[in-house]
Design an enzyme around this catalytic site. Structure first.
Site, mmCIF file in Angstrom:
data_model
loop_
_atom_site.group_PDB
_atom_site.id
_atom_site.type_symbol
_atom_site.label_atom_id
_atom_site.label_comp_id
_atom_site.label_asym_id
_atom_site.label_seq_id
_atom_site.Cartn_x
_atom_site.Cartn_y
_atom_site.Cartn_z
ATOM 1 C CB ALA A 66 -0.881 -0.016 1.240
ATOM 2 N N GLY A 111 0.560 -4.965 1.031
ATOM 3 C CA GLY A 111 -0.644 -5.086 0.198
ATOM 4 C C GLY A 111 -0.388 -5.823 -1.104
ATOM 5 C CD GLU A 114 -2.174 -7.476 3.224
ATOM 6 O OE1 GLU A 114 -1.755 -6.377 2.815
ATOM 7 O OE2 GLU A 114 -2.830 -7.599 4.272
ATOM 8 C CD GLU A 134 1.843 -4.990 5.709
ATOM 9 O OE1 GLU A 134 2.680 -5.885 5.983
ATOM 10 O OE2 GLU A 134 1.005 -5.105 4.803
HETATM 11 N N1 DAK Z 1 4.552 3.131 -0.913
HETATM 12 C C1 DAK Z 1 4.938 4.278 -1.566
HETATM 13 N N2 DAK Z 1 6.048 4.350 -2.287
HETATM 14 C C2 DAK Z 1 6.835 3.293 -2.366
HETATM 15 C C3 DAK Z 1 6.523 2.089 -1.713
HETATM 16 C C4 DAK Z 1 5.304 2.028 -0.974
HETATM 17 N N3 DAK Z 1 4.882 0.914 -0.361
HETATM 18 N N4 DAK Z 1 7.487 1.203 -1.967
HETATM 19 C C5 DAK Z 1 8.387 1.831 -2.750
HETATM 20 N N5 DAK Z 1 7.999 3.094 -2.987
HETATM 21 C C6 DAK Z 1 8.672 4.117 -3.768
HETATM 22 C C7 DAK Z 1 9.874 4.674 -3.014
HETATM 23 O O1 DAK Z 1 9.461 5.687 -2.125
HETATM 24 C C8 DAK Z 1 10.695 5.216 -4.165
HETATM 25 O O2 DAK Z 1 10.137 6.444 -4.586
HETATM 26 P P1 DAK Z 1 11.099 7.724 -4.961
HETATM 27 O O3 DAK Z 1 11.899 7.995 -3.750
HETATM 28 O O4 DAK Z 1 11.933 7.209 -6.122
HETATM 29 O O5 DAK Z 1 10.121 8.797 -5.354
HETATM 30 C C9 DAK Z 1 10.459 4.213 -5.261
HETATM 31 O O6 DAK Z 1 9.260 3.531 -4.917
HETATM 32 C C10 DAK Z 1 11.570 3.177 -5.377
HETATM 33 O O7 DAK Z 1 11.752 2.615 -4.086
HETATM 34 P P2 DAK Z 1 13.208 2.568 -3.368
HETATM 35 O O8 DAK Z 1 14.067 3.686 -3.816
HETATM 36 O O9 DAK Z 1 12.949 2.409 -1.910
HETATM 37 O O10 DAK Z 1 13.774 1.217 -3.997
HETATM 38 P P3 DAK Z 1 14.765 0.160 -3.315
HETATM 39 O O11 DAK Z 1 15.112 -0.816 -4.388
HETATM 40 O O12 DAK Z 1 15.885 0.859 -2.592
HETATM 41 O O13 DAK Z 1 13.887 -0.591 -2.219
HETATM 42 C C11 DAK Z 1 11.911 -1.712 -1.374
HETATM 43 C C12 DAK Z 1 12.781 -1.353 -2.615
HETATM 44 C C13 DAK Z 1 10.648 -2.401 -1.879
HETATM 45 C C14 DAK Z 1 12.697 -2.666 -0.459
HETATM 46 C C15 DAK Z 1 11.601 -0.392 -0.595
HETATM 47 O O14 DAK Z 1 11.058 0.544 -1.509
HETATM 48 C C16 DAK Z 1 10.590 -0.610 0.488
HETATM 49 O O15 DAK Z 1 10.943 -1.093 1.571
HETATM 50 N N6 DAK Z 1 9.331 -0.193 0.224
HETATM 51 C C17 DAK Z 1 8.287 -0.286 1.235
HETATM 52 C C18 DAK Z 1 7.823 -1.706 1.375
HETATM 53 C C19 DAK Z 1 6.755 -1.828 2.429
HETATM 54 O O16 DAK Z 1 7.001 -1.515 3.614
HETATM 55 N N7 DAK Z 1 5.575 -2.295 2.027
HETATM 56 C C20 DAK Z 1 4.463 -2.390 2.901
HETATM 57 C C21 DAK Z 1 3.688 -1.119 2.823
HETATM 58 S S1 DAK Z 1 2.364 -1.078 4.007
HETATM 59 C C22 DAK Z 1 -4.104 -1.032 6.905
HETATM 60 C C23 DAK Z 1 -3.007 -1.510 7.565
HETATM 61 C C24 DAK Z 1 -1.845 -1.682 6.883
HETATM 62 C C25 DAK Z 1 -1.762 -1.424 5.550
HETATM 63 C C26 DAK Z 1 -2.857 -0.998 4.887
HETATM 64 C C27 DAK Z 1 -4.029 -0.798 5.550
HETATM 65 N N8 DAK Z 1 -5.265 -0.759 7.639
HETATM 66 C C28 DAK Z 1 -5.492 -1.328 8.904
HETATM 67 C C29 DAK Z 1 -6.146 0.230 7.127
HETATM 68 C C30 DAK Z 1 -0.474 -1.508 4.962
HETATM 69 C C31 DAK Z 1 -0.195 -2.112 3.925
HETATM 70 C C32 DAK Z 1 1.117 -2.015 3.311
HETATM 71 O O17 DAK Z 1 1.253 -2.580 2.299
#
Ligand code: DAK
Length: 257
Positions: A66, A111, A114, A134
């Site tokens: 997400a 997400g 998921e 998360e």
């Molecule tokens: N959201 C927004 N942008 C993202 C992103 C994300 N999840 N993942 C990557 N990006 C963006 C980065 O910010 C970056 O953007 P710029 O800086 O270039 O503008 C671009 O994608 C490239 O990412 P990186 O530069 O970080 O690339 P790396 O190869 O260095 O790293 C990575 C890749 C996938 C390891 C890293 O980007 C990363 O750790 N991303 C986050 C992964 C993550 O934590 N995913 C889970 C997200 S939370 C809810 C509860 C929970 C949720 C939803 C609802 N409720 C109870 C309502 C949560 C759900 C989730 O999915």
């Protein structure tokens, strides 16, 4: 058909849904989710799509989760609506009377993991990493990961993945049953190979069998078995049942609808 962040097309009996926001590693914001919802509806109705493949554009990620920027300042009410929006779409994917395959090439996190879990079959390239990180953000999976992941891999492994936030490499994901197949590269080719095999068989029978499995998993075993009999009977009201059995007895390939 092209939206802003999703591409939908059908060819060779396959409906392709591509999440196309590669600069953000296909992260899911409300726009992506709303367009994904529409694409899923189109794929379900599209007679040119007997199997559906969901993938991510850009070669780095299926979906990296997400959108964290979009979630940063959400109120609890907004977070609830956001989670329900995704959950309802993922339920539609699970309930679709067609097989849905996730072709994962890169990160499938949060997400994105998921979303893959809502699909029927998961194919990953060797470089892929799958996880639910998360808890590193102070939240936990909100798009049904706490429900689907333990059902797929068991509660022990699911809780370890939840608590460690570890990004599981593809070969390990295969070993724990999180993905069906790992290929060196090009998971789309493997997904298409499976789709071709699936398309040879009866779509109505696959839909009924998928429904029996999905609904049966929610039931106590003997209720599920009874439910299977009811759906088995429905198969006998279809043209495909007559064609399949007649073709076998006439020693020819079946020509399903
Ligand atoms: N959201 C927004 N942008 C993202 C992103 C994300 N999840 N993942 C990557 N990006 C963006 C980065 O910010 C970056 O953007 P710029 O800086 O270039 O503008 C671009 O994608 C490239 O990412 P990186 O530069 O970080 O690339 P790396 O190869 O260095 O790293 C990575 C890749 C996938 C390891 C890293 O980007 C990363 O750790 N991303 C986050 C992964 C993550 O934590 N995913 C889970 C997200 S939370 C809810 C509860 C929970 C949720 C939803 C609802 N409720 C109870 C309502 C949560 C759900 C989730 O999915």
């Amino acid at each position: 058909m092209s939206f802003e962040t999703i591409i939908y097309e059908a060819k060779n009996n396959i409906g392709y849904i591509t999440i196309n926001r590669p600069k953000a590693l296909n992260a899911l914001n409300a726009e992506v989710l709303n367009e994904l919802s529409q694409a899923v509806d189109i794929a379900e109705k599209d007679e040119a799509a007997r199997v559906v493949i969901i993938t991510g554009a850009g070669g780095r990620a299926f979906v990296a989760g997400a959108d964290i920027a979009a979630m940063q300042n959400m109120t609890a009410e907004e977070a609830y609506s956001f989670a329900r929006l995704a959950q309802i779409i993922y339920n539609k994917i699970q309930d679709m009377p067609k097989i849905v395959i996730a072709a994962i090439d890169g990160f499938a996190l949060g997400g994105g993991c998921e979303l893959a879990l809502a699909c029927d079959i998961r194919i990953a390239s060797a470089k892929s990493k799958i996880g639910i990180p998360e808890v590193t953000l102070g939240v936990f999976p909100g798009f049904a990961g706490t429900q689907r992941l333990p059902r797929l891999v068991g509660t022990g492994i699911a809780k370890e993945m939840l608590a460690t936030a570890r990004k599981v490499p593809a070969d390990e994901a295969k070993a724990i049953g999180l993905v069906n197949h790992v290929v060196e590269e090009n998971p789309m080719a493997k997904a298409e190979e499976l789709a071709v095999e699936i398309c040879k068989n009866s779509m109505s029978a696959i839909a009924l069998g998928k429904r029996a499995m999905n609904e049966g998993m929610e039931m106590e075993l003997k209720k599920g078995i009874e439910h299977e009999a009811a759906l088995f009977a429905v198969a006998f009201t279809t043209e495909d049942q007559r064609e399949g059995m007649t073709a076998f007895l006439e020693k020819r390939p079946a020509n399903f609808q």
